[in-house]
Design an enzyme around this catalytic site. Sequence first.
Site, PDB file in Angstrom:
ATOM      1  N   CYS A 171      -3.646  12.761 -41.366  1.00 26.91           N
ATOM      2  CA  CYS A 171      -5.000  12.266 -41.536  1.00 26.91           C
ATOM      3  C   CYS A 171      -5.659  12.691 -42.847  1.00 26.91           C
ATOM      4  O   CYS A 171      -6.301  11.900 -43.524  1.00 26.91           O
ATOM      5  CB  CYS A 171      -5.862  12.683 -40.356  1.00 26.91           C
ATOM      6  SG  CYS A 171      -5.823  14.454 -40.047  1.00 26.91           S
ATOM      7  N   HIS A 173      -9.035  16.411 -36.931  1.00 25.00           N
ATOM      8  CA  HIS A 173      -8.847  15.134 -37.603  1.00 25.00           C
ATOM      9  C   HIS A 173      -9.770  15.047 -38.811  1.00 25.00           C
ATOM     10  O   HIS A 173     -10.805  15.722 -38.866  1.00 25.00           O
ATOM     11  CB  HIS A 173      -9.164  13.999 -36.607  1.00 25.00           C
ATOM     12  CG  HIS A 173      -8.757  12.647 -37.089  1.00 25.00           C
ATOM     13  ND1 HIS A 173      -7.486  12.362 -37.508  1.00 25.00           N
ATOM     14  CD2 HIS A 173      -9.463  11.477 -37.197  1.00 25.00           C
ATOM     15  CE1 HIS A 173      -7.412  11.089 -37.869  1.00 25.00           C
ATOM     16  NE2 HIS A 173      -8.613  10.521 -37.691  1.00 25.00           N
ATOM     17  N   ASP A 196     -11.643   4.955 -40.599  1.00 24.05           N
ATOM     18  CA  ASP A 196     -10.567   5.925 -40.373  1.00 24.05           C
ATOM     19  C   ASP A 196      -9.258   5.337 -40.863  1.00 24.05           C
ATOM     20  O   ASP A 196      -8.600   4.572 -40.164  1.00 24.05           O
ATOM     21  CB  ASP A 196     -10.466   6.271 -38.885  1.00 24.05           C
ATOM     22  CG  ASP A 196      -9.513   7.423 -38.643  1.00 24.05           C
ATOM     23  OD1 ASP A 196      -8.816   7.834 -39.596  1.00 24.05           O
ATOM     24  OD2 ASP A 196      -9.467   7.918 -37.501  1.00 24.05           O
TER      25      ASP A 196
END
Lengths: 652, 334
Positions: A413, A457, A473
């Site tokens: 991420c 994250h 995202d």
Amino acid sequence: MKAQPRGTDGSLLASLPWTIGALVVSLLPHIPFLAVWITAAFVACAIWRYTIEQRRRMLPSRWVRGGLALLCFLGVLATYSAISGVGPGSALLAIMAALKLLETRRRRDQFVLLFISIFLVMSSLLREQYLWSLPYLIISTLVILTAWLRMSAGKTETAKQSFTTGSRLLLYAAPLAIVMWVFFPRLASPFWSVPIDTSRATSGLSDTMSPGDISSLSMSDAVAFRVKFEGDIPESRDRYWRGLVMTSFTGRTWEGPKPSNGLRAEEQIAFRGEPVRYQVTLEPTQQRWIFAMDMPREWSLSRTDMGLQQQLYRTTPIEQRVAYEVVSYPNYVIQAQLPSRLRLSNTKIPLTSNQRTINLAREMRAAAGSDTAYVDAVLAKFHEEEYFYTLQPPALGKDPVDRFLFDTKQGFCEHYASAFAFMMRSAGIPSRIVLGYQGGEVNPVGGHLIVRQSDAHAWTEIWLERYGWYRVDPTAAVAPERIELGVQGATLDGIGASWGFSSHSQFLQDLKMTWDALDAKWNEWVLGYGPDNQKSFMEWLGMDDPNWRKMLLTLVISVVFLILLISGLMMLRYRVPRKDPAYILYRKFVAKTGLQQVVGETPQDFAARAAKDGRISPVAVGAVTLAYLDARYGAEKASSEEKLRTAVAALS
Amino acid sequence: MSSILWQFPSRVFGNIRNSATLRVGRWARKRQGRDAATTTLRPGRVYILPTGVGLIFGLMVFAMLLGSMNYNNNLSFVLTFLLIGIGFVAMHQCQRNLVGLELTFAGTDPVFAGQSIQFRIAITNQSKSARYGIRIYHDKTESDVHDLQPGESKIFVLPVLTNRRGWVDLERFGIRTLFPFELFRSWAWLHMNLKGLVYPNPADHPPEPPPSRVAQGHRQHDARGEEDFAGLRKYNVGDSPRHVAWKAYARSGQLLSKQFAGADTSSQWFDFDDVPATDIEDRLSILTRWIVNADRTREDYGLRIAGRELPPAHGDTQRRQCLEAVALFDEESP
């Protein structure tokens, strides 16, 4: 004057092993946090001291002890560079116990050691509280009590008797402790604030992010926080737990501004739609970040504010588990208007590094025609080209964004968020990185959500006209299952499969969930029994308008009642059964002689007097006296008692 | 200078404590009355106070309570309250450790002045639970610590220093325990008014006894010692009960005294008026030495003192009677 050292006499042999045992038990939970040399020093001193006692050797001289004490104290100072807080505090206690052992000569010196072990147990509880902490606390108390009884035990008291007595007393004390625990009024705020453990490593998120530096991400199963929703649990893709926000990039590292609430950040948000209400129980992080689902509007935690980037933070670090209620709105718009100053700072990038990416971004922006089309194009690039989601990406070296985007194309991420935000900024779109947690696991047993450290994250927020700060995202474009199923789901296929995460059997999974549910209840009702819980429990018990006066009064009354009960139990236990029958028979005989037994007169003396007096025949006097002496002090009590009975009965 | 400063508070507080102890002691005596030779401890007469360790423990627990409150740490609350509970329970246990014990005076043997006389107290645990760490005490002397298993009876020996002849009164003695944990001291006072006999201290360098031998005779030293049983004779008032032949008595109903070997023909009179000394106590001291020496050589000897006359004889009974007469010169018998 020089103290003359004397050899030990072995008188502590019965109690010393227990005292050392109590110290060991109370030291156990500290060992992972203590410098290795401290544990080693303690073990060495304990073995040394025991050998001295066993072989009747001499204790080390005052000079040796003094030297050791100085050395150890300097050692603690050097290791911890502080002497307050639980870490150095327990180190000092351990050292004190070790050194005190070496000068423990008399029985009573062991009191100090036992008091030290009580403090060690207490400080381990201040440091950590788990489900097993209570059994540990009870066992260690039992060992300490037994050691205490051993210390003052006489020659005939066995270790088993001491242990039984200790257990019995602890059992008597337990109801008292429970009543006091329930009714003792809890304070809403502490008297003073002392850092509990400054030496402890922080867990959770770091304040900066350098995607190129980390070549593997730890997959800690530790719980970050648990969430109990009032209604249904939202979908995994909506569960973005906002932590901290990073706004400046050095070309390698993202950094967040120091949180400040100079402006009322909440006022910049337009909340829409239906709220979601939930309670978060956050494990201690030693950090100041407070996690809430996008976008929090109300929270019940004291000393907590919203920063300029809509992140929640507390003025003091989270050193203990806290629970707070939050109201969040999944639909919101942040800062529909962005001041040019902020637009400038949120598009700032160093132009000397990551040149390839900058050029690519500018080309793609020009080709896309609009900001939104550009965002879609970048996400499509991640989705369609050969980008992989992995927890073990290669290190990136110089120009990390370039290396990642054009060469390695592997990352988790942080890599995607960083690259995406950088590309946005390169094209003049304000962007920033949000660090927090995403998803979480639903515990069907407890009906709550478990968010673990492995759910950490990073995602981005970009600012677009009319939309304000809008969450994008990029990881979802690469590995949508990371967002839908969580980290484990994302890593099961592809590269992650070799990382060793196999799916657990259903039974193990159920067991894990039950344990977690138990842990959550324990945290809520026992460890988290604070002013609010106490109040609602008092109300449940039927107390109107609970306040501290009423609670203290109830406490005193129940304690008095329990003590009376315990006193009664003890009376029963130590009651004297009816008198020795031999004695009763003898008193009958004395009464029949018509004489008074003089103080200090033995039965023999009295027999002589009674025989001379003549009211009862000397034969009878002798028979009674002999039978009585045999019945009381002789070997065959039962038959002698029978003889005594006949002899007294024969006295007309 | 520093030692004076150091001692000053302990002296002052020591005095205060002594006078307080005295007052409390008088109050207890008045409250409890005279005790019988066999006394069972009732709960109402077992007193209890925290010890120094108990006070430190109390402070420690208080500090722990403050710490628990400050950190709002529920498990350290548990530990703190458990320890408070232990304190309460220990208090009751400590008192119960004494209640119900039966104390019986088990006699004492005469000693010479300057020696310590040993009062024997039999303590019986009549209950079904063991009692631990019991001791008896008087002033600054105390007995050994003993445990009493259920139903067990043990003799506790309380040594009391003597400095003069005659009856020594043990107006009061105490029984105490620190069990469990030494957090509390519970004790009881007993007023059995025990008496023990103290003979005068035998003079170190006595003059020779005046020559008043009535009959001289040669006797062979008997290597078997004087405790050798020689036969029975009729019981006389004053014979030691230890010498009464109880077995024979039970069989025949006749009170007989055991006679021991060593009777011989030589005898000597010790007369109080003939002792070459002026001071009464000196004379008694010299007499005591003569009796002890004569007893050791197993000669017959008689004693004339304060109008009493003990005819020549020897053996334990004679020794005891003579020494008793000397010890109780001018003193009332109990």
